[in-house]
Motif scaffolding. Sequence first.
Motif, PDB file in Angstrom:
ATOM      1  N   GLU A  57       0.991  -1.173   0.054  1.00  0.00           N
ATOM      2  CA  GLU A  57      -0.091   0.217  -0.003  1.00  0.00           C
ATOM      3  C   GLU A  57       0.952   1.170  -0.075  1.00  0.00           C
ATOM      4  N   MET A 356      -1.477  -3.081  -6.855  1.00  0.00           N
ATOM      5  CA  MET A 356      -2.859  -2.798  -6.466  1.00  0.00           C
ATOM      6  C   MET A 356      -3.647  -3.948  -6.540  1.00  0.00           C
ATOM      7  N   TYR A 360      -6.015  -6.135  -3.796  1.00  0.00           N
ATOM      8  CA  TYR A 360      -7.142  -6.327  -4.095  1.00  0.00           C
ATOM      9  C   TYR A 360      -7.287  -7.934  -3.813  1.00  0.00           C
ATOM     10  N   LEU A 363      -6.578  -8.968   0.043  1.00  0.00           N
ATOM     11  CA  LEU A 363      -7.689  -8.536   0.643  1.00  0.00           C
ATOM     12  C   LEU A 363      -9.066  -9.244   0.689  1.00  0.00           C
ATOM     13  N   LEU A 392      -8.486   3.268   3.318  1.00  0.00           N
ATOM     14  CA  LEU A 392      -8.202   3.359   1.941  1.00  0.00           C
ATOM     15  C   LEU A 392      -7.256   4.694   1.719  1.00  0.00           C
ATOM     16  N   PRO A 395      -5.736   3.921  -2.456  1.00  0.00           N
ATOM     17  CA  PRO A 395      -6.367   4.494  -3.644  1.00  0.00           C
ATOM     18  C   PRO A 395      -6.834   5.821  -3.288  1.00  0.00           C
ATOM     19  N   SER A 499     -18.172  -6.746  -2.258  1.00  0.00           N
ATOM     20  CA  SER A 499     -18.694  -5.337  -2.217  1.00  0.00           C
ATOM     21  C   SER A 499     -20.060  -5.371  -1.354  1.00  0.00           C
ATOM     22  N   LEU A 509     -13.959  -1.771   4.067  1.00  0.00           N
ATOM     23  CA  LEU A 509     -13.343  -2.644   2.945  1.00  0.00           C
ATOM     24  C   LEU A 509     -14.177  -2.493   1.604  1.00  0.00           C
ATOM     25  N   TRP A 512     -12.549  -0.626  -1.082  1.00  0.00           N
ATOM     26  CA  TRP A 512     -11.476  -1.313  -2.033  1.00  0.00           C
ATOM     27  C   TRP A 512     -12.062  -2.548  -2.964  1.00  0.00           C
TER      28      TRP A 512
END
Length: 551
Positions: A57, A356, A360, A363, A392, A395, A499, A509, A512
């Motif tokens: 990150e 990145m 993803y 996570l 976050l 991002p 999501s 989260l 993300w």
Amino acid sequence: MKWKKILWYVVAYSLFAFLTFYIIYSSIEIIQVYRTMLPSGSAIVGLILNFLILLLELFSAFFSVFIYYYIGSSSNYTLLKDENNKFLKSNSLPKVAVVFPLYREPFTVVSQTLEGAMNLDYPKEKLEIVVCDDSPPEHSSEIESFCKANSITFIRRKNRSGFKAGAINNALKQIKCDFLGILDADHIPTPNFIKTCLSGFIEDDIVLVQGKPMFVNQDDYLMRSSAFIQSQFYHIYQKSRGTRNGVIFAGTTGLLRVDLLKEFGGFLEDTLAEDTDTSFMLLSNGYKTRYLHEICSKGLVPWNPISMVNQVWRWTNGITSIFRKRFWKIVKGHNKTINKIDILSTVTTPIIGTVMIFIYILLFVMYMIKEFTGLAEFAFIRPDLGVFPLLLVAPILISLASLIMAFVTWRREEKEDKMIRLRGFFGMVWTITAFYLLMMTAQYFLVWAVISALLGVKKEFDRTIKVKTKTIGKMSQKVKYTLWSIGLLLIAGAFYFASYRTFIANDALFGWFIIAAVTATIPMIITIGHFSKLDFTKDKTAADVEREYGD
């Protein structure tokens, strides 16, 4: 302006201070949480994963610091040239060779580019136009005939050793000149190209002067986004480097001093980014490079999504290869520290997108293990400042810096480009939004470009296509792109599921996962909306496009 430079530097230093705080605070928080869980095996794994994500990150987030530095230093750019320097003031102007490295280029495009070269504002007896065509004879016969009819030197090799760099080095052995101009097949030079670039050689150790190409085909948001990448490169990065003699050769629209280039050993041939690679090593050897922000050629961006992806794939693979092959040479180079930092940030930039994506995935894995096993050891740990949890940071910081840089680029470019002014405010918002989303989406296609470069997997130079190519191997490019898009849509489905779960649980989260899901969906949206145009091209030159827009 100096006050703008100071303002952006304050932002950069403040961000650096915040990230330092974030590292320390997050590390303390992670250690405190896991201290009570250790030494169980699942706690050890969770601890390692949390610190791994933190490192990845921060690797990405620190790039936003450099973005603000680039914006600040570029605002201090001045056009350094002397139209009465020793090369232009001399009674005997230096001999210049303008070289066009070609491979399977369409005659309709090349012929107009060569006509542009024949119209350069430079004495004919001091100018040699050279075509280095590595195409099979049956493909280049029309171009060869055109060259013979117009007294243009035509060179064909028996093989493609070293690809574009090899073709240029081979030409250097056969021609005699003081300066070497290099242009791509679709870049029609403006009449002032040579004299403008020559005016930048105001010191004896300057090996390269880079002019600005203008990209004229911007029919839809995809092409506008592709052109915007170039605008950002020249308005922000090249201007910044121009303030410290650390400019990168863009592969076209540049003039090099031949004696210094030969002293160095010519172009490096062992990466797919020979222009960037050679530039970095020239800088590391103590040479200087300059950028003149004046339009010296007019060229084309790729006509379709597939060509755009292929072009960025080649850039990504080549630049990442430089990181693997030249890291220690860059660190030990005989140039300014700030130029070393710039070079290192540039060669690691392509890795950020892949990093990145790994975040993803990590996570997602941690979240699924925690949700379906109940193991608290796999929680994603970050401090909570009371206002919002610091989940976050990467991002948000990267997105904000990228959008600010895009806005600054737009403001600068609209002063020079009539087409941008005509699009107005909403055109700006749409172009920047499309540009940002497409850059995020492209990272999924570039993972193998980064990994193969880091592993040293050799790749062949894949030119940016200017005419329609029907196949790659036995499968059409359109089919391959569509299959990739379907595969990414399936991945997006997993992220949409995560999501939804995090959204109803009010879990941060969610941010993300929704970013990962949306960016993995966009390729399919492009496929559906542009299927007939995925590999569509036009046999048009920059001059043809300008005439159309003029009408």
